[in-house]
Design a protein around this motif. Sequence first.
Motif, PDB file in Angstrom:
ATOM      1  N   LYS A   1      -9.945  -2.079   4.363  1.00 23.27           N
ATOM      2  CA  LYS A   1     -10.062  -0.667   4.764  1.00 23.27           C
ATOM      3  C   LYS A   1      -9.811  -0.487   6.262  1.00 23.27           C
ATOM      4  O   LYS A   1      -9.021   0.369   6.672  1.00 23.27           O
ATOM      5  CB  LYS A   1     -11.467  -0.129   4.399  1.00 23.27           C
ATOM      6  CG  LYS A   1     -11.836  -0.315   2.938  1.00 23.27           C
ATOM      7  CD  LYS A   1     -13.232   0.191   2.622  1.00 23.27           C
ATOM      8  CE  LYS A   1     -14.370  -0.471   3.388  1.00 23.27           C
ATOM      9  NZ  LYS A   1     -14.555  -1.914   3.063  1.00 23.27           N
TER      10      LYS A   1
ATOM     11  N   ILE B   1       0.832  -1.206   0.000  1.00 19.63           N
ATOM     12  CA  ILE B   1       0.000   0.000   0.000  1.00 19.63           C
ATOM     13  C   ILE B   1       0.869   1.260   0.000  1.00 19.63           C
ATOM     14  O   ILE B   1       1.682   1.464   0.898  1.00 19.63           O
ATOM     15  CB  ILE B   1      -0.915   0.044   1.253  1.00 19.63           C
ATOM     16  CG1 ILE B   1      -1.797  -1.207   1.353  1.00 19.63           C
ATOM     17  CG2 ILE B   1      -1.743   1.337   1.270  1.00 19.63           C
ATOM     18  CD1 ILE B   1      -2.916  -1.290   0.392  1.00 19.63           C
TER      19      ILE B   1
ATOM     20  N   MET C   1     -10.242   0.614  -2.507  1.00 19.14           N
ATOM     21  CA  MET C   1      -9.502  -0.619  -2.219  1.00 19.14           C
ATOM     22  C   MET C   1     -10.284  -1.822  -2.702  1.00 19.14           C
ATOM     23  O   MET C   1     -11.514  -1.834  -2.695  1.00 19.14           O
ATOM     24  CB  MET C   1      -9.248  -0.748  -0.707  1.00 19.14           C
ATOM     25  CG  MET C   1      -8.266   0.291  -0.193  1.00 19.14           C
ATOM     26  SD  MET C   1      -7.799   0.007   1.513  1.00 19.14           S
ATOM     27  CE  MET C   1      -6.859  -1.514   1.338  1.00 19.14           C
TER      28      MET C   1
ATOM     29  N   VAL D   1     -11.718   6.453   2.078  1.00 16.97           N
ATOM     30  CA  VAL D   1     -11.378   5.113   1.614  1.00 16.97           C
ATOM     31  C   VAL D   1     -12.662   4.319   1.436  1.00 16.97           C
ATOM     32  O   VAL D   1     -13.457   4.200   2.377  1.00 16.97           O
ATOM     33  CB  VAL D   1     -10.454   4.396   2.619  1.00 16.97           C
ATOM     34  CG1 VAL D   1     -10.047   3.023   2.090  1.00 16.97           C
ATOM     35  CG2 VAL D   1      -9.221   5.244   2.929  1.00 16.97           C
TER      36      VAL D   1
ATOM     37  N   LEU E   1       0.339   5.373  -0.093  1.00 15.12           N
ATOM     38  CA  LEU E   1      -0.738   6.348   0.081  1.00 15.12           C
ATOM     39  C   LEU E   1      -0.202   7.493   0.905  1.00 15.12           C
ATOM     40  O   LEU E   1       0.593   7.275   1.821  1.00 15.12           O
ATOM     41  CB  LEU E   1      -1.866   5.657   0.857  1.00 15.12           C
ATOM     42  CG  LEU E   1      -3.246   6.253   0.886  1.00 15.12           C
ATOM     43  CD1 LEU E   1      -3.810   6.299  -0.522  1.00 15.12           C
ATOM     44  CD2 LEU E   1      -4.150   5.373   1.757  1.00 15.12           C
TER      45      LEU E   1
ATOM     46  N   ARG F   1      -5.664  -4.256  -1.920  1.00 20.35           N
ATOM     47  CA  ARG F   1      -4.841  -3.339  -2.701  1.00 20.35           C
ATOM     48  C   ARG F   1      -5.560  -2.017  -2.926  1.00 20.35           C
ATOM     49  O   ARG F   1      -6.785  -1.978  -2.980  1.00 20.35           O
ATOM     50  CB  ARG F   1      -4.534  -3.937  -4.080  1.00 20.35           C
ATOM     51  CG  ARG F   1      -3.640  -5.147  -4.032  1.00 20.35           C
ATOM     52  CD  ARG F   1      -3.335  -5.644  -5.433  1.00 20.35           C
ATOM     53  NE  ARG F   1      -2.271  -6.644  -5.414  1.00 20.35           N
ATOM     54  CZ  ARG F   1      -2.463  -7.929  -5.146  1.00 20.35           C
ATOM     55  NH1 ARG F   1      -3.674  -8.386  -4.888  1.00 20.35           N
ATOM     56  NH2 ARG F   1      -1.438  -8.774  -5.108  1.00 20.35           N
ATOM     57  N   VAL F   2      -4.772  -0.962  -3.069  1.00 20.16           N
ATOM     58  CA  VAL F   2      -5.343   0.299  -3.536  1.00 20.16           C
ATOM     59  C   VAL F   2      -5.451   0.180  -5.050  1.00 20.16           C
ATOM     60  O   VAL F   2      -4.440   0.003  -5.731  1.00 20.16           O
ATOM     61  CB  VAL F   2      -4.456   1.496  -3.152  1.00 20.16           C
ATOM     62  CG1 VAL F   2      -4.930   2.762  -3.864  1.00 20.16           C
ATOM     63  CG2 VAL F   2      -4.463   1.705  -1.647  1.00 20.16           C
TER      64      VAL F   2
ATOM     65  N   GLU G   1      -7.496   2.393  -6.962  1.00 24.29           N
ATOM     66  CA  GLU G   1      -7.634   3.712  -7.591  1.00 24.29           C
ATOM     67  C   GLU G   1      -7.511   4.774  -6.509  1.00 24.29           C
ATOM     68  O   GLU G   1      -8.010   4.616  -5.400  1.00 24.29           O
ATOM     69  CB  GLU G   1      -8.996   3.828  -8.311  1.00 24.29           C
ATOM     70  CG  GLU G   1      -9.246   5.229  -8.853  1.00 24.29           C
ATOM     71  CD  GLU G   1     -10.234   5.311 -10.013  1.00 24.29           C
ATOM     72  OE1 GLU G   1     -10.668   4.265 -10.528  1.00 24.29           O
ATOM     73  OE2 GLU G   1     -10.563   6.442 -10.401  1.00 24.29           O
ATOM     74  N   ARG G   2      -6.830   5.846  -6.822  1.00 28.31           N
ATOM     75  CA  ARG G   2      -6.828   7.010  -5.925  1.00 28.31           C
ATOM     76  C   ARG G   2      -6.970   8.226  -6.815  1.00 28.31           C
ATOM     77  O   ARG G   2      -6.122   8.488  -7.670  1.00 28.31           O
ATOM     78  CB  ARG G   2      -5.597   7.031  -5.034  1.00 28.31           C
ATOM     79  CG  ARG G   2      -4.347   7.555  -5.683  1.00 28.31           C
ATOM     80  CD  ARG G   2      -3.093   7.155  -4.942  1.00 28.31           C
ATOM     81  NE  ARG G   2      -2.550   5.960  -5.564  1.00 28.31           N
ATOM     82  CZ  ARG G   2      -1.848   5.031  -4.939  1.00 28.31           C
ATOM     83  NH1 ARG G   2      -1.588   5.128  -3.669  1.00 28.31           N
ATOM     84  NH2 ARG G   2      -1.385   3.990  -5.579  1.00 28.31           N
TER      85      ARG G   2
ATOM     86  N   VAL H   1      -9.965   6.980  -2.295  1.00 34.03           N
ATOM     87  CA  VAL H   1      -9.084   5.831  -2.461  1.00 34.03           C
ATOM     88  C   VAL H   1      -9.975   4.599  -2.505  1.00 34.03           C
ATOM     89  O   VAL H   1     -10.747   4.355  -1.575  1.00 34.03           O
ATOM     90  CB  VAL H   1      -8.083   5.741  -1.291  1.00 34.03           C
ATOM     91  CG1 VAL H   1      -7.393   4.388  -1.279  1.00 34.03           C
ATOM     92  CG2 VAL H   1      -7.063   6.869  -1.380  1.00 34.03           C
TER      93      VAL H   1
END
Length: 242
Positions: free
Chosen positions: A44, A24, A211, A36, A26, A215-216, A218-219, A209
């Motif tokens: 999360k 991660i 998840m 999130v 961020l 995994r992330v 998209e942000r 963000v």
Amino acid sequence: MAAPIMEFEGVDKFFGDQQVLYDIDLSVDEQEVVVVIGPSGSGKSTLLRCANRLETIRGGEIRLDGRSVVDANVNEIRQQIGMVFQSFNLFPHKTALENVALGPRKIKGLSEEAANEQAHELLDRVGLAAETGSYPGALSGGQQQRVAIARALAMEPRVMLFDEVTSALDPELVGEVLDVIEGLAAEGMTMMLVTHEMGFAREVADRIVLMADGRVVERTEVDTFFDRPETERGQQFLSRLL
Ligand code: ADP
Ligand code: MG
């Protein structure tokens, strides 16, 4: 230029053999509100809990103001990173005022008078000036959650983390809690929050963000996310909301 307050870098988290957070990356800037979102089980809560040292990480680094959270004194971290959960966990045999004043007295060494004065101000700020002497059992869920927010603010944190703080509330009590959080955002509090309230997310977030599976994925700046998400996962997530 805003500087990052919180940074996650390459964070990996396992429960036993099961990996629940993957690499991660961020960052949360000063006065930024990062919301999130993501399906249940996507990691999360674990992410927020790692930041507050309620969980240990296996790899990577989490920093607050450039200093490692992992190596720091845990009490210091919990003062600087306030966290509010779905369950309020107030002390049932203490009044709203006592619940808010306790941390500053015990941990920050404030006098009773100073701690009570601060608690009065904070309870006023969350709309509970009339309930300072009430016990949690006499308060609604929305009121208890606002006491919990005041209690976290009493430590004067650098960052506030909110994990689905309205999920346990009756629908008619959700708004009063979200209003308090919006007020904090307007005052410039740096926050990371997990919520299923998408209207609220859109209102309060600077960045979203997303998840999935630890995994992330998209942000994105908030309006971009809701108008045209950059990833397929983002599009899928939004289409399921409609
Ligand atoms: P979310 O908050 O997005 O719903 P969580 O962070 O609660 O997701 O959970 C992420 C994953 O970690 C899930 O697979 C969940 O079952 C697992 N998990 C969470 N807490 C624990 C724990 N204390 N022990 C073992 N597995 C856990
Ligand atoms: Mg969760």
